[in-house]
Design a protein around this motif. Sequence first.
Motif, PDB file in Angstrom:
ATOM      1  N   GLY A   1      60.497  33.890  19.037  1.00 18.55           N
ATOM      2  CA  GLY A   1      61.263  33.878  20.278  1.00 18.55           C
ATOM      3  C   GLY A   1      62.745  33.991  20.009  1.00 18.55           C
ATOM      4  O   GLY A   1      63.210  33.742  18.904  1.00 18.55           O
TER       5      GLY A   1
ATOM      6  N   SER B   1      64.775  32.171  21.837  1.00 17.37           N
ATOM      7  CA  SER B   1      65.310  30.876  22.264  1.00 17.37           C
ATOM      8  C   SER B   1      64.216  29.834  22.115  1.00 17.37           C
ATOM      9  O   SER B   1      63.020  30.146  22.035  1.00 17.37           O
ATOM     10  CB  SER B   1      65.769  30.937  23.724  1.00 17.37           C
ATOM     11  N   GLU B   2      64.621  28.578  22.109  1.00 25.14           N
ATOM     12  CA  GLU B   2      63.652  27.480  22.057  1.00 25.14           C
ATOM     13  C   GLU B   2      62.780  27.483  23.311  1.00 25.14           C
ATOM     14  O   GLU B   2      61.596  27.155  23.261  1.00 25.14           O
ATOM     15  CB  GLU B   2      64.390  26.148  21.914  1.00 25.14           C
ATOM     16  N   GLU B   3      63.386  27.889  24.442  1.00 20.59           N
ATOM     17  CA  GLU B   3      62.610  27.934  25.688  1.00 20.59           C
ATOM     18  C   GLU B   3      61.471  28.944  25.601  1.00 20.59           C
ATOM     19  O   GLU B   3      60.354  28.693  26.087  1.00 20.59           O
ATOM     20  CB  GLU B   3      63.533  28.290  26.862  1.00 20.59           C
ATOM     21  N   GLU B   4      61.737  30.092  24.969  1.00 22.69           N
ATOM     22  CA  GLU B   4      60.692  31.103  24.812  1.00 22.69           C
ATOM     23  C   GLU B   4      59.573  30.591  23.916  1.00 22.69           C
ATOM     24  O   GLU B   4      58.389  30.757  24.215  1.00 22.69           O
ATOM     25  CB  GLU B   4      61.272  32.387  24.231  1.00 22.69           C
TER      26      GLU B   4
ATOM     27  N   GLU C   1      58.802  27.442  23.370  1.00 21.02           N
ATOM     28  CA  GLU C   1      58.111  26.363  24.074  1.00 21.02           C
ATOM     29  C   GLU C   1      57.116  26.923  25.081  1.00 21.02           C
ATOM     30  O   GLU C   1      55.995  26.411  25.219  1.00 21.02           O
ATOM     31  CB  GLU C   1      59.128  25.468  24.782  1.00 21.02           C
ATOM     32  N   PHE C   2      57.499  27.990  25.758  1.00 16.80           N
ATOM     33  CA  PHE C   2      56.580  28.618  26.709  1.00 16.80           C
ATOM     34  C   PHE C   2      55.340  29.159  25.993  1.00 16.80           C
ATOM     35  O   PHE C   2      54.208  28.982  26.472  1.00 16.80           O
ATOM     36  CB  PHE C   2      57.296  29.741  27.447  1.00 16.80           C
ATOM     37  N   LYS C   3      55.537  29.781  24.831  1.00 21.06           N
ATOM     38  CA  LYS C   3      54.404  30.319  24.089  1.00 21.06           C
ATOM     39  C   LYS C   3      53.497  29.207  23.565  1.00 21.06           C
ATOM     40  O   LYS C   3      52.273  29.341  23.573  1.00 21.06           O
ATOM     41  CB  LYS C   3      54.898  31.208  22.947  1.00 21.06           C
ATOM     42  N   ARG C   4      54.102  28.103  23.107  1.00 22.68           N
ATOM     43  CA  ARG C   4      53.275  26.955  22.689  1.00 22.68           C
ATOM     44  C   ARG C   4      52.450  26.438  23.868  1.00 22.68           C
ATOM     45  O   ARG C   4      51.258  26.147  23.734  1.00 22.68           O
ATOM     46  CB  ARG C   4      54.166  25.823  22.182  1.00 22.68           C
ATOM     47  N   HIS C   5      53.114  26.306  25.007  1.00 28.41           N
ATOM     48  CA  HIS C   5      52.423  25.800  26.200  1.00 28.41           C
ATOM     49  C   HIS C   5      51.255  26.715  26.579  1.00 28.41           C
ATOM     50  O   HIS C   5      50.126  26.228  26.803  1.00 28.41           O
ATOM     51  CB  HIS C   5      53.414  25.706  27.364  1.00 28.41           C
TER      52      HIS C   5
END
Length: 452
Positions: A275, A277-280, A282-286
């Motif tokens: 990703g 960003s960390e947000e990207e 985190e979304f993929k982990r979720h």
Amino acid sequence: MSSIQQELVNIVGEDYASDRREELFTYSKDLGTSQPLWPEYVVAPKTTDELQAVVRLANETKTPIVPLGGGLTLAGLALPQKGGIIIDLKRMDKILEVNEQGRYIVVEAGISHGKITSYLKKNHPNLMHSEPGAPPAATVGGNLAIHGQGDLAHPYGFNTDMVNGLEVVLPTGDIARFGSCAVGSGWYTMHPLPDIGLFLGWNGATGIITKVSLKLYPCKKFRENNMFVVENEEFVPDVLFEISHLGMAEDLIATSSEIPPMMNRLHYISIINTGDSEEELEFKRHMTFDVQLAKYIRSGVGGIVSLYDERTRPQVSKSADWKKGGGFEYVGAIVPVSFYPECYRRGSEISGRHFIPYTVLGRVIGSCHSMMFSWSYAFNRADDATVKHARDALHETDELVMEINGTIWKPAIFGQKLMLERMDPGALRLMKEVKKILDPNGIMNPGNWEVD
């Protein structure tokens, strides 16, 4: 000095042609279990013109030639089955063009994958190419000659699927180009010209690749390896299917090995997420664990082992030298992902019969369109008995691949013969005609893909 040696010196210079036994020794063996096979000469051209002159000399004198990249196939594919000239291509290693918006790179075929990775990281950090999972010295041309796969196999396919164009020196010494470069339109695509699939996967038996255009892909800023584990091998194909359905993973590998003990009889699924960003991330982990794999976690079938930064890209070749004797070789097979359980069970049985700790690995190709499954066998180079055990295990595994209706990947001579025995008669006739037309004197890596 023989007349051929003198001619080679005349072409490339005294420093880059040799018939001295101490230098030929280096080229008489590879890192696998194959018996040494000696060339009579070795030559290292720097330019396409020099390579053409070497090939023309070989054609005129009917001397066998074997192109060599990094020498890392392990299966004896660049050993001189019938003597002759080894052509070491590693001096042909220029980067010729990078088109950032078109996402492709044009290189000489002797360049190493490590050099490309380093160059892109420094000069084009938003781009990456598919690394084969081998040591960095593996070359582009060598990888394409065996239908290589790499860490972008999921979802993009084999590295040969990532070719935009080729330049090839034919057995006559003539040059041919394929793709949009053939009509002077640049190196950006192989389509929609007529397909001439005569060089990829042939182990250098039809020509020598000199220039290649490879597709490049977005390189994200962050990379992490998410490890998921299951105990029952029967669940592995389903888990891989679920993850590939998301279309988010950059690489997807299932592996099991007897050593270290924590991996014995368990199946670790490596999910490389990336990703900007960390947000990207985190979304993929979720999406991976809270949505797609949630049912396996809730039922206790599988669980998350670790989430950690993956600073370097995975080199699957590092996973098998448990004998600490400097050697391992593997049989690769292209099989449906659903074959994983049987491949794991049968492979571990073969390892056990030969007193070798088992190591198996399956890398997803495409969106679960297939899998490169490998069985690795370690041996101690100083112990002939362990070398024999590994060689016997490799042959058993080649036979296993044919028995389960798989396809042997980068087969050694033994495996090639098994595949040719089962080859469609029409395909055999066409292979024979292609070889006869392109290489009437039979000089190109003879012994490989030979059709009687």
